[in-house]
Design a protein around this motif. Sequence first.
Motif, short mmCIF file in Angstrom:
data_model
loop_
_atom_site.label_atom_id
_atom_site.label_comp_id
_atom_site.label_asym_id
_atom_site.label_seq_id
_atom_site.Cartn_x
_atom_site.Cartn_y
_atom_site.Cartn_z
N SER A 1 0.82 -1.21 0.00
CA SER A 1 0.00 0.00 0.00
C SER A 1 0.86 1.26 0.00
O SER A 1 0.43 2.31 -0.47
N ASN A 2 2.05 1.17 0.56
CA ASN A 2 2.99 2.30 0.53
C ASN A 2 4.24 1.89 -0.25
O ASN A 2 5.28 1.59 0.34
N LYS B 1 7.60 1.52 -2.41
CA LYS B 1 8.88 2.20 -2.46
C LYS B 1 9.67 1.59 -3.61
O LYS B 1 10.08 0.43 -3.56
N ASP C 1 12.88 5.84 -6.42
CA ASP C 1 12.64 6.78 -5.31
C ASP C 1 13.93 7.11 -4.57
O ASP C 1 13.95 8.02 -3.74
#
Length: 823
Positions: A310-311, A313, A317
Amino acid sequence: MKKIIIYSPCDGNIQEIEKLNDGVFSTKALGDGFYIEPKTFDIKSIFEKSVITQIFHTKHAFYIKSDEGPIALIHMGLNTVKLDGKPFSFMVGENESVDINKSIVKINVIDNENIDFVTPIVFDSTENKDYKFVIEKTGEVKQGEQIGYMYFDVEEVVNYEKQIVSNKNQFENIALEINKYVGTSNNYNNFYNCMTRLRMDIVDKSLVDLEAIKKVNKVKGVIWNGQELQIIFGGVVVKVKDELSKIQSSKTEKSFGKNKKNFKEIVFGFISGVMVPVIPVLMAAGLMTAIRAILIQSNVIEDVKLSYGSNPKYLTDYSIASGVVYILCQTGLSIVGIYFCYSTIVYLKGNGVMGIFIGLTLSSHFLFNGMSWELFTIGTFSVKLQAYNSSVLPMIIAGFIYFYLDKWVKNWMPAAVDIVFRHLLVYAVTVLAIFFVMGPIFGLIEIGVYKIIEYFGYIPYGIGTALLGFLWQILVLTGVHTVIGNIVILATNATGNDSGLYLTMAFAVMGQVGAAIGVAIRSKNNKVRNLAISSIPAGLFGITEPIIYSVNLPKGKPFIYGCIGGAVGGLIRGFFSLNASAVGGAGLLRVTAVIDSGWLSAVEYLIICFISIAASMILVILFYEERINEKKETFSLIRKLQSLFKSTKKDYKNDLISLKSNLEKVLSKENLTRIKSFESVYIKSLNMEQNQELIHKKINLLEEKRIVMIKKIKEKVKIEKINIVIQKYKNKLEDLTKALQLNKSTIKESRKWLESLQDQYMLLIEDFIKSVNNLDISIFKNNFYNVIHSFDISYELSAKQDVTYNYKVKRGLIKNEKKQLSI
């Protein structure tokens, strides 16, 4: 030799440039050449065809370039720069083509009677490759008359190129000779290399010309091990094997026989054939990982941690430097299974590209980062369909399944559809078998192993973690460690307490590091020592694959001693009651997992790491021997015979006393000292040969560089410097070769003496075996052979013989004796 004719630019008097005595041109600081005292003042080209490349703004000088390469500076007058170009009328412009008949510049001498227009003409040393100027005529000349030439020593370059080609082709010639003397490729089924030997499975020994092979360049020795021919080359064996592979791939010869191998030969052949080719990947990636760990701790780059939940990376990045370093590390270790799958299939003589295809599928990026399908659960533990990117054993099994399945399908599938469907069928079955059959089996194994290891964490006084410390690197060999390690990490992250398991994994790594350090200290073989030293940095930062597969595991005992070192670390951890409070780095950097508990915990962690290293290192130094002690092992075998004879009906005590006495004479202090002296000379010779090889490489590189400089117009001074360095290395090589020849002469004599001693020893053993007529103890012959041939077995000059004496064999011998006595 290529010549470029130089012509006089006008009528006048020509002399060598050094006679000008102007202090600049005469010193040849601007290049070699000549000067002319003009009698006519219409200046034309000194080359047959050329181009004006530059005209000075004061018009007193210009550069002219021959169509064949050389560049000349024509400087009209020594002090004419102050005339601001007034006497000079150029008839052509820059970049204009000219020849010996076309006017370039005319000099007005009528208005400048007091000016000396003596004209130096020099060939710029910074622009004229390795050209040399030769003046043929001095004195009075006419315009357009040949006065000399420049030459480019093409023959010299060709000779250098031939020498380099010869050096590069030497391994091809060696491979061709080996192929010829073993009876061509029809007479061997398989070949591969270990660190120093080319190993070939021979069909018919009678077709092999051993004496001819021994005379082949670079061959250091030849050994038979059953039907396997072992040709000792040293470090260059990889190059010979590669050239032999090219010969094989260019032929369609088929072998006409199969050789039977015992289980030990198969296992060790497999380790050499599959593991050795992967070692460079493990070494490079392991060292890169160590460098990355240092850069992260120094805050030079970020610690890349990818996630796709959901988050998410992503790699992008992070900074470019962090991402690139991450890629350099992870490509080697995160998908290490692919290399083993490929290497397995290539070893079995299958399609290596299909091995990559299967390996990539089993390491599918869609399944990376913990994503998987749950197949079934056992209690709270789930068995999943998942990627095997960092697992070794499943990938090796996949290689075997593919090869033998492909072989079977090829036998019955019609040729008309074979090319279309066989590869698809074999590929699909192999992959699905791993995902749905072998995967669940490994899942069940992982459940069982994890439950056992989880229990270790609850055994008090550090005994449980000591067991884990001993077993952890064994689990690394199976690939099971990945799943178990992840579970431990997740548990540590969730609870802030690892029950000692998380830290013990690091202590197990340190144990292997200590064993490698011990091997580096104990080994007299430069190649083994260098391999051990180069693998240590990666181990300190948690990567043990280079150490395990290239050093400790092939040596056997060092791997066990490394496991013991890990056990000691686990035991001491229990004494300190040290647990991780968070997830940290790997190896020494796992200290970050205990820092939250205070600096004292960090110090305790590092102390235990060094205790683990020290424990295994000391064990290796004390107990590991590259070769056995002849006298010590001989008496050890005699004690085994004494133990056997105690259980027999007939008394063989006197025979054994006589044998011991005779063997003591053969293994006298003087003879053992001479063997050690011989060993020192032999090691020195090996080191010399290694240095010799390095010097050859340096000379070849310098010669290649020299050729490039000659062809690409470089400074003559630089080329001369390279020539000086080359000659320096050649002198060193000559001295080394002379010393090596003297050494080899000593070695030859010592080897002859040692063989005579070995024959005496074995003759005593054979006579003793015959004297014990009611008891067949011929099984001990190989044991004694390995003892007296300890030196040549250690340095791969002879093959170690199989030994099979054990308790079961002992009982059989006693039983047979009873039968003999009852007849």
